[in-house]
Design a protein around this motif. Structure first.
Motif, PDB file in Angstrom:
ATOM      1  N   LYS A  50       0.828  -1.202   0.000  1.00 15.65           N
ATOM      2  CA  LYS A  50       0.000   0.000   0.000  1.00 15.65           C
ATOM      3  C   LYS A  50       0.861   1.250   0.000  1.00 15.65           C
ATOM      4  CE  LYS A  50      -0.853   1.170   4.824  1.00 15.65           C
ATOM      5  NZ  LYS A  50      -0.350   0.079   5.669  1.00 15.65           N
ATOM      6  N   GLY A  51       0.329   2.267  -0.628  1.00 20.86           N
ATOM      7  CA  GLY A  51       1.038   3.543  -0.658  1.00 20.86           C
ATOM      8  C   GLY A  51       0.881   4.265   0.656  1.00 20.86           C
ATOM      9  N   THR A  52       1.584   5.362   0.781  1.00 27.39           N
ATOM     10  CA  THR A  52       1.498   6.154   2.002  1.00 27.39           C
ATOM     11  C   THR A  52       1.006   7.554   1.658  1.00 27.39           C
ATOM     12  OG1 THR A  52       3.726   7.019   1.789  1.00 27.39           O
ATOM     13  CG2 THR A  52       3.473   4.923   2.934  1.00 27.39           C
ATOM     14  N   ASN A  53       0.889   8.366   2.671  1.00 28.47           N
ATOM     15  CA  ASN A  53       0.565   9.772   2.461  1.00 28.47           C
ATOM     16  C   ASN A  53       1.805  10.641   2.517  1.00 28.47           C
ATOM     17  OD1 ASN A  53      -2.299   9.788   2.098  1.00 28.47           O
ATOM     18  ND2 ASN A  53      -2.510   9.207   4.247  1.00 28.47           N
ATOM     19  N   GLU A  54       2.952   9.995   2.354  1.00 29.11           N
ATOM     20  CA  GLU A  54       4.219  10.724   2.508  1.00 29.11           C
ATOM     21  C   GLU A  54       4.316  11.893   1.532  1.00 29.11           C
ATOM     22  OE1 GLU A  54       7.508   8.194   1.800  1.00 29.11           O
ATOM     23  OE2 GLU A  54       9.008   9.669   2.369  1.00 29.11           O
ATOM     24  N   TRP A  55       3.741  11.725   0.316  1.00 30.29           N
ATOM     25  CA  TRP A  55       3.872  12.775  -0.689  1.00 30.29           C
ATOM     26  C   TRP A  55       3.263  14.087  -0.207  1.00 30.29           C
ATOM     27  CZ3 TRP A  55      -0.345  15.217  -2.816  1.00 30.29           C
ATOM     28  CH2 TRP A  55      -1.587  14.612  -2.603  1.00 30.29           C
ATOM     29  N   LYS A  56       2.248  13.992   0.632  1.00 28.53           N
ATOM     30  CA  LYS A  56       1.627  15.231   1.122  1.00 28.53           C
ATOM     31  C   LYS A  56       2.625  16.009   1.972  1.00 28.53           C
ATOM     32  CE  LYS A  56      -2.972  13.215   1.351  1.00 28.53           C
ATOM     33  NZ  LYS A  56      -4.040  12.782   2.250  1.00 28.53           N
ATOM     34  N   THR A  57       3.295  15.311   2.892  1.00 22.90           N
ATOM     35  CA  THR A  57       4.282  15.984   3.737  1.00 22.90           C
ATOM     36  C   THR A  57       5.392  16.569   2.882  1.00 22.90           C
ATOM     37  OG1 THR A  57       3.851  14.229   5.313  1.00 22.90           O
ATOM     38  CG2 THR A  57       5.664  15.708   5.804  1.00 22.90           C
ATOM     39  N   LEU A  59       5.466  17.385  -0.413  1.00 21.44           N
ATOM     40  CA  LEU A  59       5.035  18.505  -1.252  1.00 21.44           C
ATOM     41  C   LEU A  59       4.732  19.736  -0.402  1.00 21.44           C
ATOM     42  CD1 LEU A  59       4.713  18.859  -4.240  1.00 21.44           C
ATOM     43  CD2 LEU A  59       2.299  18.355  -4.024  1.00 21.44           C
ATOM     44  N   GLY A  60       4.076  19.524   0.736  1.00 18.30           N
ATOM     45  CA  GLY A  60       3.796  20.641   1.631  1.00 18.30           C
ATOM     46  C   GLY A  60       5.069  21.286   2.129  1.00 18.30           C
TER      47      GLY A  60
ATOM     48  N   LEU B   4       2.455   9.132  -7.214  1.00 18.00           N
ATOM     49  CA  LEU B   4       1.184   9.734  -6.845  1.00 18.00           C
ATOM     50  C   LEU B   4       0.029   8.835  -7.266  1.00 18.00           C
ATOM     51  CD1 LEU B   4       1.169  12.843  -5.829  1.00 18.00           C
ATOM     52  CD2 LEU B   4      -0.317  13.131  -7.750  1.00 18.00           C
ATOM     53  N   ALA B   7      -0.005   5.630  -5.185  1.00 17.73           N
ATOM     54  CA  ALA B   7      -0.543   5.848  -3.837  1.00 17.73           C
ATOM     55  C   ALA B   7      -2.056   5.971  -3.889  1.00 17.73           C
ATOM     56  CB  ALA B   7       0.072   7.099  -3.221  1.00 17.73           C
ATOM     57  N   SER B  10      -3.503   2.560  -4.277  1.00 20.51           N
ATOM     58  CA  SER B  10      -3.329   1.724  -3.092  1.00 20.51           C
ATOM     59  C   SER B  10      -4.277   2.139  -1.984  1.00 20.51           C
ATOM     60  CB  SER B  10      -1.886   1.798  -2.605  1.00 20.51           C
ATOM     61  OG  SER B  10      -1.025   1.443  -3.651  1.00 20.51           O
ATOM     62  N   ARG B  14      -6.455  -0.373   0.011  1.00 22.15           N
ATOM     63  CA  ARG B  14      -6.430  -0.438   1.470  1.00 22.15           C
ATOM     64  C   ARG B  14      -7.849  -0.399   2.030  1.00 22.15           C
ATOM     65  NH1 ARG B  14      -3.643   3.729   5.415  1.00 22.15           N
ATOM     66  NH2 ARG B  14      -4.118   5.064   3.673  1.00 22.15           N
ATOM     67  N   GLN B  17      -9.342  -3.789   1.601  1.00 23.39           N
ATOM     68  CA  GLN B  17      -8.729  -4.756   2.511  1.00 23.39           C
ATOM     69  C   GLN B  17      -9.264  -4.551   3.922  1.00 23.39           C
ATOM     70  OE1 GLN B  17      -5.246  -3.989   4.318  1.00 23.39           O
ATOM     71  NE2 GLN B  17      -5.298  -5.978   5.252  1.00 23.39           N
ATOM     72  N   VAL B  21     -10.833  -7.775   6.059  1.00 22.29           N
ATOM     73  CA  VAL B  21     -10.253  -8.354   7.273  1.00 22.29           C
ATOM     74  C   VAL B  21     -10.920  -7.727   8.484  1.00 22.29           C
ATOM     75  CG1 VAL B  21      -8.098  -8.776   8.487  1.00 22.29           C
ATOM     76  CG2 VAL B  21      -8.103  -8.571   6.004  1.00 22.29           C
ATOM     77  N   ARG B  26      -4.579  -6.610  14.246  1.00 26.12           N
ATOM     78  CA  ARG B  26      -3.501  -5.645  14.132  1.00 26.12           C
ATOM     79  C   ARG B  26      -4.061  -4.291  13.713  1.00 26.12           C
ATOM     80  NH1 ARG B  26       1.293  -7.940  12.401  1.00 26.12           N
ATOM     81  NH2 ARG B  26       0.208  -9.812  11.752  1.00 26.12           N
ATOM     82  N   HIS B  28      -3.001  -0.929  12.308  1.00 27.89           N
ATOM     83  CA  HIS B  28      -1.800  -0.289  11.778  1.00 27.89           C
ATOM     84  C   HIS B  28      -1.778   1.166  12.186  1.00 27.89           C
ATOM     85  CE1 HIS B  28      -0.652  -3.826   9.475  1.00 27.89           C
ATOM     86  NE2 HIS B  28      -1.927  -4.012   9.313  1.00 27.89           N
ATOM     87  N   PHE B  32       2.892   9.729  10.796  1.00 26.95           N
ATOM     88  CA  PHE B  32       2.901  11.193  10.807  1.00 26.95           C
ATOM     89  C   PHE B  32       2.174  11.731   9.570  1.00 26.95           C
ATOM     90  CE2 PHE B  32       4.582  15.348  11.775  1.00 26.95           C
ATOM     91  CZ  PHE B  32       4.693  15.944  10.540  1.00 26.95           C
ATOM     92  N   HIS B  33       2.441  11.047   8.422  1.00 28.87           N
ATOM     93  CA  HIS B  33       1.857  11.533   7.170  1.00 28.87           C
ATOM     94  C   HIS B  33       0.345  11.360   7.162  1.00 28.87           C
ATOM     95  CE1 HIS B  33       6.024  11.525   6.119  1.00 28.87           C
ATOM     96  NE2 HIS B  33       6.092  10.223   6.182  1.00 28.87           N
ATOM     97  N   ASP B  34      -0.131  10.273   7.784  1.00 23.89           N
ATOM     98  CA  ASP B  34      -1.581  10.076   7.852  1.00 23.89           C
ATOM     99  C   ASP B  34      -2.224  11.143   8.710  1.00 23.89           C
ATOM    100  OD1 ASP B  34      -0.901   6.565   8.077  1.00 23.89           O
ATOM    101  OD2 ASP B  34      -1.467   7.747   6.310  1.00 23.89           O
ATOM    102  N   GLY B  37      -0.394  14.972   7.174  1.00 25.55           N
ATOM    103  CA  GLY B  37       0.010  15.187   5.783  1.00 25.55           C
ATOM    104  C   GLY B  37      -0.848  16.209   5.080  1.00 25.55           C
ATOM    105  N   THR B  38      -2.170  16.027   5.168  1.00 21.44           N
ATOM    106  CA  THR B  38      -3.048  16.962   4.462  1.00 21.44           C
ATOM    107  C   THR B  38      -2.871  18.373   4.975  1.00 21.44           C
ATOM    108  OG1 THR B  38      -4.604  15.130   4.479  1.00 21.44           O
ATOM    109  CG2 THR B  38      -5.401  17.228   3.650  1.00 21.44           C
ATOM    110  N   LEU B  41       0.302  19.830   3.678  1.00 20.81           N
ATOM    111  CA  LEU B  41       0.182  20.148   2.251  1.00 20.81           C
ATOM    112  C   LEU B  41      -0.602  21.435   2.047  1.00 20.81           C
ATOM    113  CD1 LEU B  41       0.537  19.318  -0.703  1.00 20.81           C
ATOM    114  CD2 LEU B  41      -1.543  17.996  -0.501  1.00 20.81           C
TER     115      LEU B  41
END
Lengths: 124, 78
Positions: A50-57, A59-60, B4, B7, B10, B14, B17, B21, B26, B28, B32-34, B37-38, B41
């Motif tokens: 799965k991808g992450t949200n790292e790109w947001k951090t 790019l920001g 991009l 992601a 995915s 996600r 998934q 399940v 578990r 997850h 920090f980005h979750d 992140g927004t 940005l």
């Protein structure tokens, strides 16, 4: 290196399940199969890929620091630059431009090449 | 741009998934980005647009843009 399961120290319940795994697999329920998978592996393929949200951090952060660069420019203009020279005023620029065209400055590919002398305007 | 798109796809995977399940023991942990992140940005983008729109409109910096197509020549002799 030999293969090693993700969970190495099994609880009593998990050890019983590993015993049951030695028998026919059709006897296992869906939850038991998932539990066996989780003993062997840390993540599923979906979780792993799965991808992450790292790109947001990223790019920001990039945009933030580019903004800081703009603030540096503002500081420079306010505290460092002198007044804009009089040769950049509208009147001076237009007179300067006409003089350059009259002198035929850069006639091949430059400014004179962009001026239409017949229609007296910039070429489209 | 490719990471991009990957992601974005995915995130859909996600979501599927997570519904599949249900008994997942578990959780997850959100990274920090979750969590931020927004916000990072949007904050960065708004700061960028604010600063540079000010620089390009109100700051009176001489950018030295070409007169071609912009300046109307006027008489200089005299």
């Amino acid at each position: 290196l030999p293969e090693v399961a993700f969970v190495r120290d099994l609880s009593a319940q998990q050890r019983a399940l590993k015993e049951k795994e030695k028998a026919s697999w059709s006897a296992l329920s869906a939850e038991e199969k998932v539990e066996l998978y989780r003993i062997k592996f840390n993540e599923t393929y979906a979780e792993m890929n799965k991808g992450t949200n790292e790109w947001k951090t990223i790019l920001g952060g990039v945009l933030f620091f580019l903004g800081l660069t703009g603030i540096i420019l503002i500081w420079q203009k306010h505290f460092m630059y002198g007044p804009v020279p009089h040769t950049f005023s509208e009147e001076w620029l237009s007179a300067q431009t006409k003089r350059m065209l009259d002198m035929r400055v850069n006639p091949v590919q430059g400014i004179t090449a962009q001026w239409d002398f017949d229609k007296n305007e910039w070429k489209k | 741009m490719f990471p991009l798109a990957r992601a974005a796809q995915s995130l859909v995977a996600r979501g599927i998934q997570h519904t599949a399940v249900r008994g997942a023991h578990r959780k997850h942990e959100p990274t920090f980005h979750d969590k931020y992140g927004t916000m990072v940005l949007l904050g960065g983008a708004s700061m960028f647009t604010a600063v540079w729109s000010y620089v390009f409109t109100s700051l009176n910096v001489e950018w030295g843009i070409s007169p071609v197509g912009r300046v109307t020549p006027s008489e200089w002799r005299g």
